[in-house]
Structures are given as structure tokens and as C-alpha cells.
Write a protein that holds these residues in place. Structure first.
Motif, short mmCIF file in Angstrom:
data_model
loop_
_atom_site.label_atom_id
_atom_site.label_comp_id
_atom_site.label_asym_id
_atom_site.label_seq_id
_atom_site.Cartn_x
_atom_site.Cartn_y
_atom_site.Cartn_z
N PRO A 123 -12.05 17.60 35.22
CA PRO A 123 -11.86 18.33 33.96
C PRO A 123 -12.36 17.53 32.78
N ARG A 137 -9.23 20.82 22.79
CA ARG A 137 -9.33 20.62 24.24
C ARG A 137 -9.84 21.85 24.97
N TRP A 174 -8.24 20.95 31.11
CA TRP A 174 -7.22 19.91 31.25
C TRP A 174 -5.99 20.46 31.98
N LEU A 180 -3.96 14.29 30.84
CA LEU A 180 -4.77 14.08 29.63
C LEU A 180 -5.64 12.83 29.77
N TYR A 198 -8.62 13.93 31.72
CA TYR A 198 -9.46 14.81 30.90
C TYR A 198 -10.24 14.03 29.86
N SER A 208 -14.26 13.28 29.65
CA SER A 208 -15.01 13.69 28.45
C SER A 208 -15.76 12.52 27.84
#
Length: 316
Positions: A74, A101, A105, A167, A170, A174
Motif C-alpha cells: 500500500p 492518504r 492504507w 501507517l 504505507y 510511499s
């Protein structure tokens, strides 16, 4: 979480004359390796540790993070224009408390819970997981926002540990889509140049072209960035710094205390153990935290997996 102010114009402000190697200012983590490394190190450190059950629980959580990072992955992708605009506006591109976001996530959170399920966990763990499964998207996003803004309620601690873990995957995924060359160190050097979060620990490296360099490791997106040694990462002071450790300890983990602002930050020494991990070794050295806190120093920034709940109690 506070964001940095004006980023410096250059990546490195140290000496540049012949024979002096400049450390990489920013190192983006590989999410396909980051969580697996933490899980392995936690498993190793747990053996015979006074908090063995809790460290084993955290190892399982890290292994679940690895599964999410390598199967679902994710993440969100920022355009070059968005990155340039953020840096020009004096903000980290993935600003933790302002980034919009992707819904991915939450998919990562669902998979993470599936990876952990099937074990005979204590009732508190099972109840927290069930509560998250019963929560709708809005409730999950509200919980994530509360963590990122430092507004978690004590009653949310049990569920938040899993939200934080999701998180981390995620934001690490990213960040991995960004180029370190497009980023700039923030003027407030203690904050991550990628997401603006504080560091969880600092690693003194023993390898590469600049051994002895300190890299801070982001508590959220796993990015590492160079920070000069012998300078307090909280107030920038240099006059009253001291490095303290536990007597007769191998010296892998120590605390750099500042007598000016009365804070401390963890220092990890790769020379003492080449397998040291910025995240695992921080969790396994809570005894050092307690001793330094008793001496009157406050931690620079908490480990988010400790901030959100009593993991040891959940693992028992």
C-alpha cells in the motif's frame, strides 16, 4: 507533528576539500527489506530478554508488516510537480499530518490483521483486532488522523498499535517511490525530510565511505538522514552533551543526553554489532530509557509503537 521550516539550499554543508567524503544526506528505505530486518532482529533480541513475550509480539507484528509491504504494497505516488511544490513551500512532500492518504492504507491494515490472526493471543489483542475489523472506513481514518496529530485518547491505545503499524508500511512504501535527490534536509534537522516525523533513533554507521556518521531514522516512513554528531537533535546545543550507557552493557545502545534542554536521544553503534537495527534495538533497550528518565531527561520523541499502548501488557 511539527513540520520543518526553510530547507537549506544544498544537500551537504560540511567540508568539501579533496580527501573528505560527504555522507549521503538522505537515504530512502527499501520497504521490502526494512520490516523483515526488524522482525529478525527482534526475534534474536527476544531470546532470554526480560521482556521476551513482548518482543516476540513485536517481532510478529514486524513480520506482518513485511508481508503487507511485499504482497499488497500500500502506498501513494506523488507527481514530480507535487514534490517540487512541497520542497519549495518548505514542507516535506509526505507531510504526515497533512498528506491526503490513499485508501490503500486501510487495505494494508486489513491484511496486517489477517497475518497476525490465527494465534492464541491474549484477550486484549483479540478484542483490539476485532474492534478494528468492525470499524468502518471513516472510523479507521479518524483513528489514523488522531495518531498523526498527537490526539489519541487513552481508550484507543489497544487498536492504535495496529493502525500505527499499518501507517508505517504505507508511508514507507510511499517514501520508496520518491528520489532522495529530489528532497532536501529540513532546517529543523531533527525532522524527517520526507514526512516531517521525528526520528526513533540514531545509528552511528561503521561501514561505507563515511564510517562514524550519524543517521537518524524516521519513526514513520523509515527514511534515514544525516545529522552531525555531538549536537543535540532537540535544541542544537553542544556544550552539555553526554553519552551514557548501562554499566557492563555491550555498548550497542547508548543515550545522548543534553544538559541544556534536558532531553535525550538513542544512539546505536554499528561497530559494536553489525546486525543492529534502528527500530528493534530501540524497543529492546527500554531499560536504558527508564534509567535516563529517572535521571531527569525526557526522550526527544517517543517510539510510536510505545506511544500508543502498553504492548507488553497486550502480549502477556
Amino acid at each position: 507533528m511539527r513540520q520543518g521550516e526553510a530547507p537549506p539550499d544544498a544537500k551537504w554543508s560540511g567540508p568539501s576539500h579533496a580527501g573528505v567524503k560527504a555522507p549521503e544526506p538522505i537515504v530512502i528505505a527499501d520497504p521490502t527489506a526494512r520490516f523483515a530486518a526488524t522482525a529478525r532482529r527482534l526475534t534474536h533480541l527476544a531470546d532470554g530478554h526480560p521482556m521476551e513475550a513482548w518482543l516476540c509480539f513485536m517481532a510478529t507484528l514486524a513480520q506482518a508488516q513485511h508481508a503487507v509491504a511485499t504482497t499488497l504494497a500500500p502506498a501513494t505516488a506523488l507527481s514530480q510537480v507535487e514534490v517540487e511544490r512541497a520542497v519549495e513551500a518548505r514542507l516535506p512532500p509526505l507531510a504526515a499530518d497533512g498528506h491526503r492518504r490513499s485508501a490503500a492504507w486501510r487495505d494494508g491494515l486489513a491484511l496486517l490483521l489477517d497475518q497476525i490472526d490465527g494465534r492464541e493471543w491474549p484477550l486484549a489483542v483479540q478484542e483490539a483486532m476485532e474492534q478494528l475489523r468492525d470499524s468502518d472506513a471513516a472510523a479507521l481514518d479518524r483513528l489514523a488522523d488522531a495518531f498523526l496529530r498527537g490526539e489519541l485518547a487513552a481508550s484507543e491505545a489497544g487498536t492504535a498499535v495496529f493502525v500505527v503499524a499499518a501507517l508505517q508500511v504505507y508511508f514507507s512504501g510511499s517514501a520508496a517511490r520518491l528520489q532522495a535527490s529530489d528532497l532536501r534536509l529540513l532546517e529543523q534537522r531533527s525532522l524527517c525530510p520526507c514526512c516531517g516525523s521525528p526520528s526513533v533513533s540514531g545509528l552511528i554507521i561503521a561501514t561505507g565511505i563515511t564510517p562514524g556518521t550519524r543517521f537518524l531514522y524516521c519513526s514513520l516512513c523509515s527514511t534515514a538522514w544525516n545529522h552531525v554528531r555531538a549536537v543535540c537533535i532537540t535544541c542544537g546545543g553542544t556544550r552539555k552533551l553526554s553519552v551514557q550507557g548501562i554499566e557492563d552493557d555491550p555498548g550497542v545502545v547508548k543515550a545522548e543526553t543534553c544538559g541544556e534542554c534536558h532531553t535525550y536521544a538513542k544512539l546505536l553503534y554499528q561497530l559494536k554489532d553489525t546486525q543492529v537495527d534502528p527500530y528493534a534495538d530501540d524497543l529492546a533497550s527500554l531499560g536504558l530509557d527508564m534509567l535516563v528518565t529517572e535521571a531527569g531527561f525526557a526522550r526527544h520523541a517517543p517510539n510510536p509503537l510505545l506511544l500508543v499502548g502498553d504492548g507488553e501488557a497486550m502480549a502477556e
